[in-house]
Scaffold this motif. Structure first.
Motif, PDB file in Angstrom:
ATOM      1  N   LEU A 170       0.906  -1.375   0.124  1.00 10.50           N
ATOM      2  CA  LEU A 170       0.023   0.022   0.017  1.00 10.50           C
ATOM      3  C   LEU A 170       1.001   1.563   0.239  1.00 10.50           C
ATOM      4  O   LEU A 170       1.045   2.261  -1.350  1.00 10.50           O
ATOM      5  N   LYS A 171       1.620   1.086   0.710  1.00  9.65           N
ATOM      6  CA  LYS A 171       2.923   2.690   1.264  1.00  9.65           C
ATOM      7  C   LYS A 171       4.256   1.976  -0.215  1.00  9.65           C
ATOM      8  O   LYS A 171       4.948   3.511  -0.104  1.00  9.65           O
ATOM      9  N   ARG A 172       3.717   1.427  -1.575  1.00 11.71           N
ATOM     10  CA  ARG A 172       4.613   1.962  -2.468  1.00 11.71           C
ATOM     11  C   ARG A 172       3.923   3.245  -3.041  1.00 11.71           C
ATOM     12  O   ARG A 172       4.581   3.905  -3.973  1.00 11.71           O
ATOM     13  N   LYS A 173       2.749   3.278  -2.740  1.00  8.63           N
ATOM     14  CA  LYS A 173       1.866   4.492  -3.788  1.00  8.63           C
ATOM     15  C   LYS A 173       3.094   5.859  -2.796  1.00  8.63           C
ATOM     16  O   LYS A 173       1.676   5.599  -1.714  1.00  8.63           O
ATOM     17  N   LYS A 174       2.951   6.401  -3.589  1.00 11.71           N
ATOM     18  CA  LYS A 174       3.225   7.611  -2.891  1.00 11.71           C
ATOM     19  C   LYS A 174       2.594   8.008  -2.120  1.00 11.71           C
ATOM     20  O   LYS A 174       2.290   9.388  -0.903  1.00 11.71           O
ATOM     21  N   LYS A 175       1.397   8.547  -2.585  1.00 15.24           N
ATOM     22  CA  LYS A 175      -0.104   8.634  -1.462  1.00 15.24           C
ATOM     23  C   LYS A 175      -0.153   8.107  -0.412  1.00 15.24           C
ATOM     24  O   LYS A 175      -0.475   8.811   0.504  1.00 15.24           O
ATOM     25  N   PHE A 176      -0.029   7.186  -0.763  1.00 12.34           N
ATOM     26  CA  PHE A 176      -0.070   6.468   0.872  1.00 12.34           C
ATOM     27  C   PHE A 176       0.860   6.668   1.869  1.00 12.34           C
ATOM     28  O   PHE A 176       0.550   6.028   2.926  1.00 12.34           O
ATOM     29  N   ALA A 177       1.829   6.864   1.653  1.00 10.72           N
ATOM     30  CA  ALA A 177       3.444   6.750   2.134  1.00 10.72           C
ATOM     31  C   ALA A 177       3.213   8.090   2.817  1.00 10.72           C
ATOM     32  O   ALA A 177       4.026   8.537   4.318  1.00 10.72           O
ATOM     33  N   LYS A 178       2.996   8.949   2.390  1.00 13.63           N
ATOM     34  CA  LYS A 178       2.498  10.218   2.955  1.00 13.63           C
ATOM     35  C   LYS A 178       1.957  11.267   3.757  1.00 13.63           C
ATOM     36  O   LYS A 178       0.963  11.586   4.597  1.00 13.63           O
ATOM     37  N   ALA A 179       0.814   9.531   3.903  1.00 15.56           N
ATOM     38  CA  ALA A 179      -0.975   9.817   4.726  1.00 15.56           C
ATOM     39  C   ALA A 179      -0.414  10.224   5.792  1.00 15.56           C
ATOM     40  O   ALA A 179       1.075   9.740   6.528  1.00 15.56           O
ATOM     41  N   THR A 180      -0.645  10.607   6.769  1.00 20.02           N
ATOM     42  CA  THR A 180      -0.384  11.065   8.577  1.00 20.02           C
ATOM     43  C   THR A 180      -0.599   9.520   8.915  1.00 20.02           C
ATOM     44  O   THR A 180      -0.269   9.699   9.471  1.00 20.02           O
ATOM     45  N   HIS A 181      -2.250   9.205   8.635  1.00 17.80           N
ATOM     46  CA  HIS A 181      -2.198   7.815   8.922  1.00 17.80           C
ATOM     47  C   HIS A 181      -2.960   6.667   8.433  1.00 17.80           C
ATOM     48  O   HIS A 181      -3.339   6.942   7.794  1.00 17.80           O
ATOM     49  N   ASN A 182      -1.878   5.376   8.162  1.00 21.01           N
ATOM     50  CA  ASN A 182      -2.888   4.265   7.501  1.00 21.01           C
ATOM     51  C   ASN A 182      -2.588   3.473   9.015  1.00 21.01           C
ATOM     52  O   ASN A 182      -1.941   2.559   9.382  1.00 21.01           O
ATOM     53  N   THR A 183      -4.666   3.133  10.160  1.00 18.20           N
ATOM     54  CA  THR A 183      -4.684   2.834  10.855  1.00 18.20           C
ATOM     55  C   THR A 183      -5.669   1.403   9.805  1.00 18.20           C
ATOM     56  O   THR A 183      -6.531   0.680   9.276  1.00 18.20           O
ATOM     57  N   TRP A 184      -4.659   0.276  10.264  1.00 17.26           N
ATOM     58  CA  TRP A 184      -5.735  -0.899  10.017  1.00 17.26           C
ATOM     59  C   TRP A 184      -5.871  -1.795  11.266  1.00 17.26           C
ATOM     60  O   TRP A 184      -5.183  -2.124  12.668  1.00 17.26           O
ATOM     61  N   ALA A 185      -6.562  -3.137  10.527  1.00 22.03           N
ATOM     62  CA  ALA A 185      -7.095  -4.235  11.688  1.00 22.03           C
ATOM     63  C   ALA A 185      -6.990  -5.227  10.937  1.00 22.03           C
ATOM     64  O   ALA A 185      -8.049  -5.318   9.487  1.00 22.03           O
ATOM     65  N   VAL A 186      -7.097  -7.101  11.919  1.00 16.78           N
ATOM     66  CA  VAL A 186      -7.491  -7.904  10.792  1.00 16.78           C
ATOM     67  C   VAL A 186      -7.391  -9.017  11.922  1.00 16.78           C
ATOM     68  O   VAL A 186      -6.867  -8.528  12.476  1.00 16.78           O
ATOM     69  N   VAL A 187      -9.040  -9.835  11.357  1.00 14.22           N
ATOM     70  CA  VAL A 187      -9.296 -10.901  12.791  1.00 14.22           C
ATOM     71  C   VAL A 187      -8.707 -12.374  11.965  1.00 14.22           C
ATOM     72  O   VAL A 187      -9.500 -12.703  10.649  1.00 14.22           O
ATOM     73  N   PHE A 188      -7.671 -13.128  12.123  1.00 13.25           N
ATOM     74  CA  PHE A 188      -7.532 -14.236  11.339  1.00 13.25           C
ATOM     75  C   PHE A 188      -8.725 -15.129  11.784  1.00 13.25           C
ATOM     76  O   PHE A 188      -9.094 -15.343  12.414  1.00 13.25           O
ATOM     77  N   ALA A 189      -8.435 -16.102  11.053  1.00 12.24           N
ATOM     78  CA  ALA A 189      -9.858 -17.471  10.881  1.00 12.24           C
ATOM     79  C   ALA A 189      -9.041 -17.888  12.144  1.00 12.24           C
ATOM     80  O   ALA A 189      -9.482 -18.253  13.428  1.00 12.24           O
ATOM     81  N   ASP A 190      -7.720 -18.167  12.772  1.00 17.28           N
ATOM     82  CA  ASP A 190      -8.012 -18.684  14.069  1.00 17.28           C
ATOM     83  C   ASP A 190      -7.757 -18.105  16.115  1.00 17.28           C
ATOM     84  O   ASP A 190      -8.050 -18.149  16.620  1.00 17.28           O
ATOM     85  N   GLY A 191      -8.462 -16.692  15.363  1.00 18.80           N
ATOM     86  CA  GLY A 191      -8.937 -16.015  16.928  1.00 18.80           C
ATOM     87  C   GLY A 191      -8.193 -14.960  16.293  1.00 18.80           C
ATOM     88  O   GLY A 191      -8.672 -14.058  17.664  1.00 18.80           O
ATOM     89  N   GLU A 192      -7.008 -14.878  16.342  1.00 15.54           N
ATOM     90  CA  GLU A 192      -5.939 -14.120  16.920  1.00 15.54           C
ATOM     91  C   GLU A 192      -5.995 -13.330  16.026  1.00 15.54           C
ATOM     92  O   GLU A 192      -6.621 -12.881  14.688  1.00 15.54           O
ATOM     93  N   GLN A 193      -6.358 -11.676  16.481  1.00 11.37           N
ATOM     94  CA  GLN A 193      -5.920 -10.003  15.980  1.00 11.37           C
ATOM     95  C   GLN A 193      -5.280  -9.181  16.403  1.00 11.37           C
ATOM     96  O   GLN A 193      -5.064  -9.628  16.947  1.00 11.37           O
ATOM     97  N   VAL A 194      -5.075  -8.441  15.337  1.00 14.12           N
ATOM     98  CA  VAL A 194      -3.934  -7.413  15.190  1.00 14.12           C
ATOM     99  C   VAL A 194      -4.222  -6.440  14.941  1.00 14.12           C
ATOM    100  O   VAL A 194      -5.448  -6.583  14.028  1.00 14.12           O
TER     101      VAL A 194
END
Length: 115
Positions: free
Chosen positions: A35-59
């Motif tokens: 995502l950050k390979r796009k200069k526009k996204f690399a220069k963003a103030t925040h790239n907030t993210w989350a994922v819930v894996f099938a095994d229940g782990e949350q990141v």
């Protein structure tokens, strides 16, 4: 990767949302790197993210937007969307948004879900 580059604008801040399938922390890290390979996204103030894996782990990663990752995480849980990363990107516009920023994160995630 699915991406909606112009979800909303408020007081100069601009929001986008991206996402895609990931099945491990390593794939999540690779997704963010790509995502950050796009200069526009690399220069963003925040790239907030989350994922819930099938095994229940949350990141999640607030990337300086305190509490925003938890919002994305809760929304992913509610939709039972597993092994899928969602990234809300914000370019700060110079004016503090206060609590509105959390509503904007929700709006972006809903837009991504197609709700």
């Amino acid at each position: 990767m699915r991406q909606i580059e112009h979800v909303l604008t408020d007081k100069g801040s601009k929001y986008a949302v991206s996402g895609g399938k990931v099945t491990s922390r390593a794939e999540a890290a690779t997704f963010i790197k790509e995502l950050k390979r796009k200069k526009k996204f690399a220069k963003a103030t925040h790239n907030t993210w989350a994922v819930v894996f099938a095994d229940g782990e949350q990141v999640k990663n607030d990337d300086g937007e305190s509490g925003a990752g938890a919002i994305i995480l809760r929304m992913l849980e509610r939709e039972e969307m597993f092994d899928h990363i969602v990234v809300v990107t914000r370019w700060y516009g110079g004016t503090h948004l206060g609590g509105d920023r959390f509503r904007h994160v929700q709006t972006c995630v809903r837009e991504y879900f197609g709700v």
